[in-house]
Design an enzyme around this catalytic site. Sequence first.
Site, mmCIF file in Angstrom:
data_model
loop_
_atom_site.group_PDB
_atom_site.id
_atom_site.type_symbol
_atom_site.label_atom_id
_atom_site.label_comp_id
_atom_site.label_asym_id
_atom_site.label_seq_id
_atom_site.Cartn_x
_atom_site.Cartn_y
_atom_site.Cartn_z
ATOM 1 C CG ASP A 89 -3.875 38.661 -32.976
ATOM 2 O OD1 ASP A 89 -2.882 38.136 -33.571
ATOM 3 O OD2 ASP A 89 -4.761 38.104 -32.817
ATOM 4 C CB VAL A 93 -1.378 -0.028 1.100
ATOM 5 C CG1 VAL A 93 -1.327 0.992 1.316
ATOM 6 C CG2 VAL A 93 -1.710 -0.728 1.446
ATOM 7 C CB ALA A 94 3.741 2.309 2.085
ATOM 8 C CG ASN A 134 1.885 5.818 2.604
ATOM 9 O OD1 ASN A 134 3.065 6.489 1.946
ATOM 10 N ND2 ASN A 134 -0.070 4.923 2.324
ATOM 11 C CB ILE A 188 1.294 0.629 -5.102
ATOM 12 C CG1 ILE A 188 1.905 -1.075 -5.137
ATOM 13 C CG2 ILE A 188 0.889 0.823 -6.966
ATOM 14 C CD1 ILE A 188 0.789 -2.182 -4.673
#
Length: 891
Positions: free
Chosen positions: A331, A284-285, A721, A287
């Site tokens: 312009d 989980v942390a 995390n 990826i």
Amino acid sequence: MNSNQHHWHTLSVDEVAQRLETNHQAGLSSTQVAERIAYHGPNALHEKRRRSPWRMLLDQFTEFMIMVLIVAAMISGFVGDLGDTIFIIVIVILNAAVGFVQEFRAERAMAALKRMSEASARVLRDGEVQTVNASELVPGDIVLLEAGNVVPADFRLIESAQLRMDESALTGESVAVEKQIHPIALAEAPLGDKTCLAYKGTIVTYGRGRGLVVATGMHSELGKIATLLTEGDDSKTPLQKRLAGFGKWISLAALTICVLVFVIGITRGEPLLLMFMTSVSLAVAAIPSALPAVVTISLALGAHKMVKQHALIQSLPAIETLGSVTFICSDKTGTLTQNKMHVTSLYANGIYADNEQSKAFKNEPALIENINNPWHMFFHALALSNDAHLDSHEKIQGEPTEAAFLRAAQEAGWHKTALEKEMPRLKELAFDSERKRMTTFHHAANGVIAYSKGSPEALVSQCTRILTSSGEQAIEQSALLQQAETMAANGLRVLAFAYRNWNTLPDSEEPDDLERDLVFLGFAGLIDPPRSEAKEAVSLCKSAGITPVMITGDHPATARAIACQLGILADKDGRVMTGAELAHLDQHAFEAEVALVRVYARVDPAQKIKIVRALQDKGEIVAMTGDGVNDAPALKAADIGIAMGKGGTDVAREAARMVLLDDNFATIVNAIRYGRRLYDNIRKFVRYAVTTNSAEVLTIFLAPFLGLPIPLLPTHILWINLVTDGLPALALTAEPAERGVMQRPPRPPQESLFSHGMWQHMIWVGLLMAGLTLFAQAWAYHTGSSHWQTMAFTVITISQLGHVMAIRSEKESLFSMGIFTNKPLVIAVVVTFVLQMATIYVPAFNPIFKTEPLTMNELVLCLALSSVVFFAVEFEKWLIRHGWIYQSQTH
């Protein structure tokens, strides 16, 4: 009243107005509008429903690894420690809350941008012309149309002046359709044959007109086929796509390591559930599934903030592209200049009157009428061959050039309202960029008089005589063009005026028939001062490696004078390419010169696309400005098309990826600065997130090979995390622009996000963090201290705080930048440090985090080891500044 039960094309204008209960002269009243919008609803097509906040929140938990972690935590609670389970679920919810808040903010920002991008319409209500959002139109409204408008609803046309429309969006017919106001007898006529109707979503390509709204929203012809239209997913930006690809690659590597960690742990006799939880927490942390989302959020919030700098981003990839722009083709009028036109010089009857001298003519209209008949006719032409008008408050409304001519006539005593009563307009040939002329026909004492105005070259060539105080005389075209050249060399925009008498109103609509054998009246010279900030912006462009190019329909001498004032041309002998010269060059020959040309004059909008393609073929990244209907192809072809928010047409705005809300060249440069800053900050976020995640993976993966127990528990991993990838990482997006951000060359568009030594940095700093963490663990473990896990937990957390402070700049030292120049980051680091100390020294947290209070010596050692990362990165930046590493990759 139901507006959808009639064959509107079969009814006369009066019948339509009667059935819609609309007053021809005043339009609807405010009360009628309120009633009808309540009955018919907004004039909008139904869109794909946006995600609700609840759906957005639930989506935070649908990621596969998060779901696995929640299930694993619940199993752990049943068979082991319920406290761990509750804590893990709380951490997951907090992470989800952070993700939800950011995503919700981004969604709101994008919705606000969409509302700002909404089309507007000029409508007659309560007897006054008002500008309203197109979504507020109701059946019975009278709407004014002009070239460049996207038709906002279905209309029954009640006025048409050479009105032509592109209906290809509905009928597939690519040729513009000529519109008229007379009813069509056939009730079941095909869509394309109902020439007295105008349809929502079609484009006015020429002329002007008025229409009565007969159908809005889903009741319009476009609305009826809207159910057949599918709205694709929002396209991802190139950066998102690259990060998504990188994320997949690193996810596979992280999952492989997590499986190895699990297998090695089980082999060493670690508890099965603990290893499973550790592996899942690590996945989980590690990826980086949030990286593409972070890019989306950063770009969306960045686009929202850019509105405050008067730049409305209509396509998120445009923010990325801004950092790569090498040429800005702008312009002149209104973008480089103030678009505050006023007439300063007049030439007629062989007399050149500058600002002061012309006042003598202006203050004595009777004298002009009696003595100097050419001046009499000249001021008539200024007032009558003009689409500007006075509103109910006697203020001049209209395009700046037209308004300047009307003001000059007013100041001379010639009032348009009075003149139009005597000489009403009977017919007109609208201005177009190919002819560079417009003509209006008016009732006169002896029949009909036509007044024409346009560029000197376009109009003088059509003149066969000149009006003097002695009457009409033979014309010397070359002498007149030289006079125009002299006026233009002083930076004036010069337009010519002429007339022709007709016995009766001609039937022909052909400009070639109607705009020949003219009698020359005079020249009007207008000054449009350069914007005060434009010169500095041009200089900033050059220092940033961006080439500013000026494109104008004005005289070459005018263009050269303004370009020299702004610094676009280095001297008065600089090259100015005219549209005629450009037309004679084929694409290959033009590409040989295009990189050297800084000013284009007398250029048609259609030629802009040739300039864009030539520059792109040379490998340049082009930003192109435009405001007219004919600018749309060039705006689409450019890497960044930039439309004018004030004076631009609907078509130009729809084709563009960015809209200048203040029509200011300096805003483009500010947007490029902001785009570079935003890209830099995304790089910093990715550098930080990937480095810290890799450090956590390496720490747990390498520990068994060094004979050490698992250094971090699942609760530790999830905590790190949350707190280090949360507040500090998000605060990086508030980092100010680096010094010299506009003194470096543009970023090549295909350049990797990980260039300039970034991937090397992520590898060695990740290894250093892991090494320092394992050193702290090994020292405590082998000296018999029971605090080894707490020390490892502390070192890896605090070292990440040092890292985030050090990477605020890729080259500059934090000490020279100033520690407090990013206050949100300083606050985030302090809060995170305090929270980390609380996990160690607040007794209630010890059983939750499985920590123990450290002794003073242990804490000092942890802080000393953590600081190594900060000083190592500062040393890396010192080496970069001295050109000893990443030399071929530096900015």
